[in-house]
Design an enzyme around this catalytic site. Structure first.
Site, PDB file in Angstrom:
ATOM      1  N   LYS A 186      14.933 -10.252  22.473  1.00 49.04           N
ATOM      2  CA  LYS A 186      13.977 -10.556  23.564  1.00 49.04           C
ATOM      3  C   LYS A 186      12.602  -9.949  23.265  1.00 49.04           C
ATOM      4  O   LYS A 186      11.578 -10.463  23.719  1.00 49.04           O
ATOM      5  CB  LYS A 186      14.520 -10.097  24.921  1.00 49.04           C
ATOM      6  CG  LYS A 186      14.776  -8.589  25.089  1.00 49.04           C
ATOM      7  CD  LYS A 186      13.564  -7.783  25.481  1.00 49.04           C
ATOM      8  CE  LYS A 186      13.829  -6.299  25.500  1.00 49.04           C
ATOM      9  NZ  LYS A 186      12.634  -5.490  25.742  1.00 49.04           N
ATOM     10  N   THR A 243      10.589  -8.725  30.057  1.00 44.72           N
ATOM     11  CA  THR A 243       9.713  -8.327  28.955  1.00 44.72           C
ATOM     12  C   THR A 243       8.678  -9.400  28.613  1.00 44.72           C
ATOM     13  O   THR A 243       7.565  -9.073  28.196  1.00 44.72           O
ATOM     14  CB  THR A 243      10.574  -7.979  27.714  1.00 44.72           C
ATOM     15  OG1 THR A 243      11.667  -7.162  28.130  1.00 44.72           O
ATOM     16  CG2 THR A 243       9.784  -7.215  26.696  1.00 44.72           C
ATOM     17  N   ARG A 250       5.442  -3.150  26.188  1.00 46.48           N
ATOM     18  CA  ARG A 250       4.620  -2.888  24.996  1.00 46.48           C
ATOM     19  C   ARG A 250       4.681  -4.068  24.037  1.00 46.48           C
ATOM     20  O   ARG A 250       3.702  -4.376  23.363  1.00 46.48           O
ATOM     21  CB  ARG A 250       5.116  -1.607  24.304  1.00 46.48           C
ATOM     22  CG  ARG A 250       4.975  -0.393  25.187  1.00 46.48           C
ATOM     23  CD  ARG A 250       5.796   0.769  24.710  1.00 46.48           C
ATOM     24  NE  ARG A 250       7.226   0.477  24.781  1.00 46.48           N
ATOM     25  CZ  ARG A 250       8.175   1.380  24.571  1.00 46.48           C
ATOM     26  NH1 ARG A 250       7.854   2.609  24.247  1.00 46.48           N
ATOM     27  NH2 ARG A 250       9.451   1.040  24.658  1.00 46.48           N
ATOM     28  N   ASN A 251       5.841  -4.751  23.984  1.00 44.27           N
ATOM     29  CA  ASN A 251       5.953  -5.922  23.104  1.00 44.27           C
ATOM     30  C   ASN A 251       5.066  -7.055  23.603  1.00 44.27           C
ATOM     31  O   ASN A 251       4.353  -7.697  22.835  1.00 44.27           O
ATOM     32  CB  ASN A 251       7.412  -6.368  23.024  1.00 44.27           C
ATOM     33  CG  ASN A 251       8.245  -5.420  22.180  1.00 44.27           C
ATOM     34  OD1 ASN A 251       8.178  -5.437  20.960  1.00 44.27           O
ATOM     35  ND2 ASN A 251       9.005  -4.547  22.837  1.00 44.27           N
TER      36      ASN A 251
HETATM   37  N1  LIG Z   1      10.228   2.625  27.207  1.00 45.52           N
HETATM   38  C1  LIG Z   1      10.999   1.740  27.820  1.00 45.52           C
HETATM   39  O1  LIG Z   1      10.652   1.219  28.892  1.00 45.52           O
HETATM   40  C2  LIG Z   1      12.336   1.356  27.222  1.00 45.52           C
HETATM   41  C3  LIG Z   1      13.269   0.739  28.036  1.00 45.52           C
HETATM   42  C4  LIG Z   1      14.484   0.344  27.496  1.00 45.52           C
HETATM   43  C5  LIG Z   1      14.759   0.584  26.163  1.00 45.52           C
HETATM   44  N2  LIG Z   1      13.825   1.192  25.396  1.00 45.52           N
HETATM   45  C6  LIG Z   1      14.147   1.394  23.986  1.00 45.52           C
HETATM   46  O2  LIG Z   1      14.293   2.779  23.721  1.00 45.52           O
HETATM   47  C7  LIG Z   1      13.920   3.040  22.364  1.00 45.52           C
HETATM   48  C8  LIG Z   1      12.948   4.198  22.363  1.00 45.52           C
HETATM   49  O3  LIG Z   1      11.790   3.754  23.045  1.00 45.52           O
HETATM   50  P1  LIG Z   1      10.820   4.732  23.809  1.00 45.52           P
HETATM   51  O4  LIG Z   1      10.162   3.952  24.859  1.00 45.52           O
HETATM   52  O5  LIG Z   1      11.492   5.980  24.203  1.00 45.52           O
HETATM   53  O6  LIG Z   1       9.771   5.026  22.637  1.00 45.52           O
HETATM   54  P2  LIG Z   1       8.732   6.203  22.555  1.00 45.52           P
HETATM   55  O7  LIG Z   1       7.735   5.776  21.533  1.00 45.52           O
HETATM   56  O8  LIG Z   1       8.243   6.605  23.886  1.00 45.52           O
HETATM   57  O9  LIG Z   1       9.581   7.424  21.980  1.00 45.52           O
HETATM   58  C9  LIG Z   1      10.283   7.378  20.792  1.00 45.52           C
HETATM   59  C10 LIG Z   1      10.774   8.796  20.539  1.00 45.52           C
HETATM   60  O10 LIG Z   1      11.682   8.771  19.446  1.00 45.52           O
HETATM   61  C11 LIG Z   1      11.428   9.948  18.707  1.00 45.52           C
HETATM   62  N3  LIG Z   1      11.970   9.768  17.365  1.00 45.52           N
HETATM   63  C12 LIG Z   1      11.591   8.878  16.424  1.00 45.52           C
HETATM   64  N4  LIG Z   1      12.323   9.059  15.307  1.00 45.52           N
HETATM   65  C13 LIG Z   1      13.178  10.088  15.553  1.00 45.52           C
HETATM   66  C14 LIG Z   1      14.179  10.748  14.792  1.00 45.52           C
HETATM   67  N5  LIG Z   1      14.470  10.378  13.551  1.00 45.52           N
HETATM   68  N6  LIG Z   1      14.841  11.774  15.377  1.00 45.52           N
HETATM   69  C15 LIG Z   1      14.551  12.128  16.637  1.00 45.52           C
HETATM   70  N7  LIG Z   1      13.639  11.558  17.408  1.00 45.52           N
HETATM   71  C16 LIG Z   1      12.943  10.545  16.853  1.00 45.52           C
HETATM   72  C17 LIG Z   1       9.923  10.118  18.751  1.00 45.52           C
HETATM   73  O11 LIG Z   1       9.552  11.450  18.431  1.00 45.52           O
HETATM   74  C18 LIG Z   1       9.644   9.771  20.195  1.00 45.52           C
HETATM   75  O12 LIG Z   1       9.781  10.898  21.027  1.00 45.52           O
HETATM   76  C19 LIG Z   1      13.338   1.733  21.815  1.00 45.52           C
HETATM   77  O13 LIG Z   1      14.308   1.075  21.044  1.00 45.52           O
HETATM   78  C20 LIG Z   1      13.039   0.915  23.057  1.00 45.52           C
HETATM   79  O14 LIG Z   1      13.155  -0.474  22.836  1.00 45.52           O
HETATM   80  C21 LIG Z   1      12.632   1.599  25.887  1.00 45.52           C
HETATM   81  O1  LIG Z   2       7.961  -1.840  26.609  1.00 44.97           O
HETATM   82  P1  LIG Z   2       8.951  -2.683  25.850  1.00 44.97           P
HETATM   83  O2  LIG Z   2       8.387  -4.001  25.450  1.00 44.97           O
HETATM   84  O3  LIG Z   2       9.570  -1.929  24.715  1.00 44.97           O
HETATM   85  O4  LIG Z   2      10.126  -3.054  26.866  1.00 44.97           O
HETATM   86  C1  LIG Z   2      10.831  -2.036  27.500  1.00 44.97           C
HETATM   87  C2  LIG Z   2      12.222  -2.489  27.874  1.00 44.97           C
HETATM   88  O5  LIG Z   2      12.934  -2.900  26.723  1.00 44.97           O
HETATM   89  C3  LIG Z   2      12.259  -3.554  28.918  1.00 44.97           C
HETATM   90  O6  LIG Z   2      13.586  -3.796  29.294  1.00 44.97           O
END
Ligand SMILES: NC(=O)c1ccc[n+]([C@@H]2O[C@H](COP(=O)([O-])OP(=O)(O)OC[C@H]3O[C@@H](n4cnc5c(N)ncnc54)[C@H](O)[C@@H]3O)[C@@H](O)[C@H]2O)c1
Ligand SMILES: O=P(O)(O)OC[C@H](O)CO
Length: 321
Positions: A186, A243, A250-251
């Site tokens: 997605k 999304t 962000r995407n």
């Molecule tokens: N932010 C959202 O709304 C959201 C919602 C659902 C799912 N996600 C998923 O969660 C995952 C993380 O996204 P996010 O929003 O937290 O990103 P982010 O950029 O806010 O944070 C990523 C974190 O991962 C850490 N990291 C990277 N490599 C690492 C490693 N090798 N060991 C330990 N820590 C490490 C970084 O230091 C950072 O703190 C992504 O796959 C994203 O798709 C995010």
């Molecule tokens: O900010 P995005 O695009 O990484 O989306 C965050 C979540 O995956 C939404 O479900």
């Protein structure tokens, strides 16, 4: 051991830790010691403005303190970082249920998170937690519904009870592949939809891209063994709708900037960029037609521009839906 550890102290890991620490013993682990010290001192994470980290939430950079006594570990790092994390912390994570919360496909191995876990730590039990959810919404305690995938139905039920809260509603499935591919793919379609709006092509075109992009998500996921109903649920269609239509994503914003020809946001996690390239490779390997995915891969690799890829999509031969 009911203690929950969350690995990855970015926006999503912190949001999950905040939500779960209301009723559970939770420890949040990250790799950036100065940032963690600041978070512990200020009880906040700059990636989640206006969210106060509960006093009961332990924040640490020490893997032993985080993982040794944890019964369950949530892995909330970006997809391209997951393999590295598993390699570094494998000894402490062995034998535990590991809940993958990231949404992407590894560009090098073309594996989703459950295969990455199985390969790196054969004794661990992979689960996938995914679905429509902005970290900020979860951290603020807004109602959210997610999919929890686990191959073993009994363990899935146990983890569902452990991780659900009064506002975080979890639906179970045993289809790990479908759940993780819905969440990963997605993001690719969201970039396409953002680029469509950013390029000024309008909301009707975005609806077409969303729908045809969803058809591609299904085509690739089913070819890789997913169940159709999983793609129709929260982890697929549900997350795509959120999304691909909100600039909270962000995407989607990445696509908007590409479409407007603007500078891209720096130091922001955009999972769909690497995943578009990985999905395009998978599609070519399997002989599948994935034109929207190919278009996004061409955009993020800088091989084409938004007007050209849209023209190419429109010029494809007419066909049955
Ligand atoms: N932010 C959202 O709304 C959201 C919602 C659902 C799912 N996600 C998923 O969660 C995952 C993380 O996204 P996010 O929003 O937290 O990103 P982010 O950029 O806010 O944070 C990523 C974190 O991962 C850490 N990291 C990277 N490599 C690492 C490693 N090798 N060991 C330990 N820590 C490490 C970084 O230091 C950072 O703190 C992504 O796959 C994203 O798709 C995010
Ligand atoms: O900010 P995005 O695009 O990484 O989306 C965050 C979540 O995956 C939404 O479900």
């Amino acid at each position: 051991m009911s203690r929950i550890a969350v690995a990855g102290a970015g926006a999503f890991g912190t949001a999950l830790a905040v939500a779960l620490s209301a009723t559970r013993e939770v420890v949040l682990w990250g790799r950036d010691a100065p940032a963690l010290e600041r978070m512990a001192r200020e009880r906040g994470n700059p990636r989640l403005p206006n969210v106060i980290l509960p006093d009961l939430l332990t924040i640490t950079g020490d893997p032993d303190e985080a993982f040794a006594r944890a019964g369950t570990v949530l892995l909330a790092v970006p997809a391209q970082a997951l393999r590295g994390l598993l390699a570094e912390q494998g000894a402490l994570l062995a034998g535990k249920p590991l809940v993958a919360c990231g949404k992407g496909i590894d560009l090098e191995t073309l594996h989703g998170p459950s295969a990455a876990i199985r390969q790196a730590i054969p004794s661990a039990r992979p689960l996938v937690l995914t679905g429509p959810s902005f970290a900020a919404d979860i951290a603020r305690g807004l109602p959210t519904a997610l999919t929890l995938a686990c191959a073993d139905p009994a363990e899935g039920e146990r983890l569902q009870a452990l991780l659900a809260t009064p506002v975080l509603r979890l639906y179970r499935t045993t289809d790990l592949v479908g759940a993780e591919l819905g969440g990963a793919l997605k993001n690719v379609v969201a970039i396409a939809c953002g680029a469509c709006i950013g390029g000024g092509f309008g909301e009707s075109a975005r609806a077409a891209l969303l729908t045809r992009g969803f058809a591609e998500m299904q085509r690739l996921a089913l070819a890789l063994g997913a169940l159709p109903e999983t793609l129709m649920g929260l982890s697929g269609l549900g997350d795509l709708v959120l999304t691909a239509t909100s600039d909270g994503s962000r995407n989607y914003r990445h696509g908007l900037h590409l479409g407007r020809g603007e500078a891209l946001e720096e130091r922001v996690t955009v999972e769909g960029a690497a995943t578009a390239r990985a999905a395009a490779r998978l599609g070519r390997r399997l002989g599948l037609d994935l034109p929207v995915t190919e278009a996004v891969a061409a955009l993020v690799e800088g091989r084409s521009d938004v007007a050209t890829v849209l023209r190419r999509l429109l010029d494809r031969p007419l066909r049955a839906e």
